[in-house]
Write a protein that holds these residues in place. Structure first.
Motif, short mmCIF file in Angstrom:
data_model
loop_
_atom_site.label_atom_id
_atom_site.label_comp_id
_atom_site.label_asym_id
_atom_site.label_seq_id
_atom_site.Cartn_x
_atom_site.Cartn_y
_atom_site.Cartn_z
N ALA A 226 -2.76 14.89 7.33
CA ALA A 226 -2.32 14.83 5.93
C ALA A 226 -0.97 14.13 5.80
N GLU A 227 -0.12 14.28 6.82
CA GLU A 227 1.22 13.67 6.75
C GLU A 227 1.17 12.14 6.92
N ASN A 228 0.01 11.61 7.33
CA ASN A 228 -0.12 10.16 7.47
C ASN A 228 -0.89 9.52 6.31
N ILE A 229 -1.11 10.29 5.26
CA ILE A 229 -1.83 9.79 4.09
C ILE A 229 -0.86 9.62 2.93
N VAL A 230 -0.89 8.45 2.32
CA VAL A 230 -0.04 8.12 1.16
C VAL A 230 -0.96 7.78 -0.01
N VAL A 231 -0.60 8.24 -1.19
CA VAL A 231 -1.41 7.98 -2.39
C VAL A 231 -0.61 7.13 -3.37
N ILE A 232 -1.26 6.11 -3.91
CA ILE A 232 -0.62 5.27 -4.93
C ILE A 232 -1.20 5.62 -6.29
N GLY A 233 -0.33 5.97 -7.24
CA GLY A 233 -0.74 6.26 -8.60
C GLY A 233 -0.13 5.27 -9.57
N GLY A 234 -0.56 5.37 -10.82
CA GLY A 234 -0.11 4.43 -11.87
C GLY A 234 1.05 4.99 -12.66
N PRO A 235 1.19 4.52 -13.90
CA PRO A 235 0.28 3.64 -14.65
C PRO A 235 0.47 2.18 -14.28
N CYS A 236 -0.62 1.49 -13.99
CA CYS A 236 -0.47 0.13 -13.49
C CYS A 236 -1.80 -0.62 -13.56
N HIS A 237 -2.08 -1.32 -14.65
CA HIS A 237 -3.30 -2.13 -14.74
C HIS A 237 -3.13 -3.43 -13.97
N ALA A 238 -4.16 -3.79 -13.22
CA ALA A 238 -4.12 -5.00 -12.40
C ALA A 238 -3.85 -6.24 -13.24
N GLU A 239 -4.42 -6.29 -14.43
CA GLU A 239 -4.28 -7.48 -15.27
C GLU A 239 -2.83 -7.72 -15.67
N GLU A 240 -2.08 -6.65 -15.91
CA GLU A 240 -0.67 -6.81 -16.28
C GLU A 240 0.18 -7.13 -15.06
N VAL A 241 -0.15 -6.55 -13.92
CA VAL A 241 0.55 -6.90 -12.68
C VAL A 241 0.38 -8.38 -12.39
N SER A 242 -0.84 -8.88 -12.57
CA SER A 242 -1.12 -10.28 -12.25
C SER A 242 -0.34 -11.24 -13.14
N SER A 243 0.02 -10.79 -14.35
CA SER A 243 0.84 -11.64 -15.23
C SER A 243 2.32 -11.26 -15.16
N GLU A 244 2.67 -10.46 -14.16
CA GLU A 244 4.06 -10.11 -13.85
C GLU A 244 4.77 -9.36 -14.98
N LYS A 245 4.02 -8.52 -15.68
CA LYS A 245 4.62 -7.63 -16.68
C LYS A 245 5.18 -6.41 -15.95
N LEU A 246 6.37 -5.97 -16.36
CA LEU A 246 7.03 -4.87 -15.67
C LEU A 246 6.12 -3.64 -15.61
N SER A 247 5.91 -3.13 -14.39
CA SER A 247 4.99 -2.02 -14.16
C SER A 247 5.61 -1.04 -13.17
N TYR A 248 5.07 0.19 -13.17
CA TYR A 248 5.60 1.26 -12.33
C TYR A 248 4.48 1.87 -11.49
N LEU A 249 4.76 2.10 -10.23
CA LEU A 249 3.84 2.79 -9.33
C LEU A 249 4.48 4.09 -8.86
N THR A 250 3.65 5.13 -8.74
CA THR A 250 4.10 6.36 -8.10
C THR A 250 3.52 6.39 -6.69
N ILE A 251 4.38 6.56 -5.70
CA ILE A 251 3.97 6.60 -4.30
C ILE A 251 4.17 8.03 -3.81
N ALA A 252 3.07 8.70 -3.47
CA ALA A 252 3.13 10.11 -3.09
C ALA A 252 2.77 10.32 -1.63
N ALA A 253 3.58 11.12 -0.96
CA ALA A 253 3.31 11.51 0.44
C ALA A 253 4.04 12.82 0.70
N LYS A 254 3.56 13.56 1.67
CA LYS A 254 4.24 14.81 2.03
C LYS A 254 5.65 14.53 2.53
N ASP A 255 5.81 13.40 3.18
CA ASP A 255 7.10 12.97 3.72
C ASP A 255 7.60 11.79 2.89
#
Length: 336
Positions: free
Chosen positions: A135-164
């Protein structure tokens, strides 16, 4: 001191995987990016033209031609960090022939916002069960982050979750760039299950919109949905440090429920308009994760004896073929 090159492997070639390849390419940190693309013709196109011919085709991709593969095992073996980014229903096929030893010592990142359908498991739990990934080697990426907006370089936020949080930051530092901000979290289960639930709620919103309900009703639906999400996440992991109003939960719910880019809202809208599940799936070129998620969450509702009327409504419409109009009107009497 010279920065150590990290090797990052991406499995998947849909819109979100393509957007993440762009993120990695636009990040200035020293790294080697390897990309598994299922179809050889798509790989050859990317190798020649630096564009994905099927998804986000206008986006220029910075990746070395020699780092493109059609064998997922090759990518995993050569990577320090492995990012899984296929639709949940296709993950087993993508990992066909991959063994537990191939993941040994790797940091494994799931960017999949869905459930492994026939296992009724979130991706992190599936990886631990089948491949023995700690479990300590698993990382989860959450949003909010639509691919279409990322591709056009609109400011976006990712949540990166891990036990460590050190491991979470290791992943975040590779994605962060001038249009991507990152937030770290230790709520691994909450971020992953929250991403599953918001797809169901977006699907519910689409159904309501397809039936002709307006913005006033939609706002009530979403405000009830975030309370449902909190109820479910608390039952699954009551000890987590979690603010349900944070962007990984409420933010991701809002963008998925309202955005023109939301495939789950689009799928739900088609159901509300009278499409069958099968006809809606055939017409869409992308997977609506909320469909598979609905069955899994229904089992969780029964397991924990939860009152989640919006999730129940979606399940009744999709799996028990109940009238969307009758189910939504029944739900309306329970909202507050």
């Amino acid at each position: 001191m010279e920065e150590t090159e990290q090797k990052v492997g991406m499995l998947g070639s849909g819109s979100w995987a393509t957007a993440m390849i762009k993120m990695l390419g636009d990040n200035q940190k020293k790294k080697k990016v390897l990309w598994w693309i299922r179809k050889e013709e798509d790989l050859n196109y990317v190798r020649t033209y630096k564009h994905n011919p099927t998804y986000l085709s206008a986006v220029e991709l910075r990746i070395e031609p020699k780092n493109l593969f059609t064998d997922a095992r090759d990518v995993i073996r050569q990577s320090d960090i492995v990012v899984l980014n296929t639709p949940s229903a296709y993950l087993k096929a993508a990992l066909h022939g991959v063994g537990a030893e191939d993941f040994k010592g790797k940091l494994v990142v799931t960017a999949i916002k869905g459930i492994i359908p026939d296992e009724n498991l979130i991706v992190g739990s599936y990886l631990s069960k089948v491949y023995g990934i700690p479990a300590e080697n698993i990382v989860v990426i959450g949003g909010p982050c639509h691919a279409e907006e990322v591709s056009s370089e609109k400011l976006s936020y990712l949540t990166i979750a891990a036990k460590d949080t050190v491991k979470a930051e290791r992943v975040a530092s590779l994605l962060r760039n001038r249009y991507i901000n990152t937030v770290l979290s230790t709520d691994v289960y909450g971020v992953e299950y929250g991403a599953v639930l918001k797809n169901i709620y977006a699907l519910a919103g689409g159904i309501c919109h397809g039936l002709g309900f307006g913005d006033n009703f939609m706002s009530v639906l979403v405000s009830n949905a975030i309370r449902e999400m909190e109820t479910c996440l608390t039952a699954i992991d009551p000890e987590a440090d979690r603010d349900i109003n944070a962007s990984a939960y409420l933010g991701d719910l809002l963008v998925t429920a309202y955005s023109q880019f939301s495939r789950n809202r689009t799928f739900g809208h088609m159901i509300g308009k009278g499409y069958t599940v099968q006809s809606a799936q055939l017409e869409m070129n992308m997977v609506a994760e909320g469909y598979y998620a609905s069955a899994c969450i229904h089992n969780i509702i029964q397991q924990y004896d939860l009152e989640l009327p919006i999730c129940n409504m979606v399940y009744q419409i999709l799996y028990n073929k109940q009238s969307a109009n009758l189910e939504v009107n029944n739900l309306a009497s329970k909202l507050s």
